[in-house]
Design an enzyme around this catalytic site. Sequence first.
Site, PDB file in Angstrom:
ATOM      1  N   HIS A 114     -20.442 -58.627   6.053  1.00  0.00           N
ATOM      2  CA  HIS A 114     -21.396 -58.866   7.137  1.00  0.00           C
ATOM      3  C   HIS A 114     -22.418 -57.727   7.105  1.00  0.00           C
ATOM      4  CE1 HIS A 114     -19.133 -55.738   9.154  1.00  0.00           C
ATOM      5  NE2 HIS A 114     -18.023 -56.479   9.116  1.00  0.00           N
ATOM      6  N   HIS A 127     -21.228 -54.095   6.507  1.00  0.00           N
ATOM      7  CA  HIS A 127     -20.993 -53.737   5.103  1.00  0.00           C
ATOM      8  C   HIS A 127     -22.324 -53.530   4.375  1.00  0.00           C
ATOM      9  CE1 HIS A 127     -17.288 -56.313   5.935  1.00  0.00           C
ATOM     10  NE2 HIS A 127     -16.755 -55.173   5.568  1.00  0.00           N
TER      11      HIS A 127
HETATM   12  P1  AMP Z   1     -13.538 -53.566   5.917  1.00  0.00           P
HETATM   13  O1  AMP Z   1     -14.038 -54.587   4.963  1.00  0.00           O
HETATM   14  O2  AMP Z   1     -13.352 -54.070   7.308  1.00  0.00           O
HETATM   15  O3  AMP Z   1     -12.344 -52.813   5.387  1.00  0.00           O
HETATM   16  O4  AMP Z   1     -14.690 -52.487   6.043  1.00  0.00           O
HETATM   17  C1  AMP Z   1     -15.226 -51.863   4.919  1.00  0.00           C
HETATM   18  C2  AMP Z   1     -16.125 -50.741   5.363  1.00  0.00           C
HETATM   19  O5  AMP Z   1     -17.163 -51.252   6.202  1.00  0.00           O
HETATM   20  C3  AMP Z   1     -15.381 -49.679   6.217  1.00  0.00           C
HETATM   21  O6  AMP Z   1     -15.834 -48.386   5.850  1.00  0.00           O
HETATM   22  C4  AMP Z   1     -15.779 -50.040   7.617  1.00  0.00           C
HETATM   23  O7  AMP Z   1     -15.733 -48.942   8.517  1.00  0.00           O
HETATM   24  C5  AMP Z   1     -17.201 -50.520   7.410  1.00  0.00           C
HETATM   25  N1  AMP Z   1     -17.615 -51.374   8.514  1.00  0.00           N
HETATM   26  C6  AMP Z   1     -16.945 -52.430   9.035  1.00  0.00           C
HETATM   27  N2  AMP Z   1     -17.611 -52.951  10.084  1.00  0.00           N
HETATM   28  C7  AMP Z   1     -18.731 -52.211  10.236  1.00  0.00           C
HETATM   29  C8  AMP Z   1     -19.838 -52.245  11.141  1.00  0.00           C
HETATM   30  N3  AMP Z   1     -19.922 -53.130  12.109  1.00  0.00           N
HETATM   31  N4  AMP Z   1     -20.819 -51.317  10.985  1.00  0.00           N
HETATM   32  C9  AMP Z   1     -20.755 -50.400   9.994  1.00  0.00           C
HETATM   33  N5  AMP Z   1     -19.739 -50.311   9.103  1.00  0.00           N
HETATM   34  C10 AMP Z   1     -18.740 -51.205   9.221  1.00  0.00           C
END
Ligand code: AMP
Length: 271
Positions: free
Chosen positions: A33, A36
Amino acid sequence: MRTVTTIEAVRATLAPHRGSGPIGLVPTMGALHAGHLALIAAAREECETVVVSLFVNPSQFGSGEDLDRYPRDPERDGELSAAAGADLLFAPSAAEMYPEGFQTAVDVREMSRGLEGDIRPGHFSAVATVCLKLLNIVRPDRAYFGQKDAQQLAVVAQLIRDLDVEVELRSVATVRDEDGLALSSRNVYLTPDQRASARALPRALEAGLAAYRNGIGHPDVVARTILLGERDAAIDYCELARWNGRLVLAAAIRLGETRLLDNVILEGAQT
Ligand code: AMP
């Protein structure tokens, strides 16, 4: 953009790029999203080569958690990563990351305690282990993580310090929907009613931040009171934490089967 699934292919692809400008790594679990994409954009801005990893790490899900239903759309993730400027997408299988006989785990002891760590025992050890593997596989100059997962960021920062990993950690501000809800791959689980209730989470944290700025005190109590007013939300925690020199108000709630977490920084800059 190239997509590879093996560690060997990552190393072979990156070999010619080493020494000709910084390599950036953005670890993700996919279902990409705009949050990311902000990480990928930050990497694109200051790195010569941008690597995105896409791996739903089974070991960081507890029993009864949402591993089986975690949203997966690798084709769309590939398109979005390429459009955001990634050069290499690493999408390994679980067998590639944890071959037969795998037995090592990293435990970042203090930082893994409290808040998420207490609710999800073993979670941060699994996160630390997979992050160290990704850092060793890609050997990036910079790694990009979201402030959205503030405790995870703190665990990774500690791991990098303690184990002398040669990488600069970058944290990226949380990207939110128009109504303030932090973007999350798990938001797709929410029914329309739950989606409406979910707004209480950023609202509560904003109120806590305002209370802190106005010197009213107890921002966690202010935030918790708002969350308690949302009948459909069960509160896992709503607490102050000091991570990476930042004072953070962090909360996690459950709406039905779906867990949502979010935080605001009370003290310390968002770098
Ligand atoms: P995930 O795919 O949920 O493991 O997240 C991958 C990376 O994206 C991690 O470093 C999260 O902290 C970051 N992330 C997830 N959601 C957000 C968001 N809304 N804003 C910024 N970074 C995000």
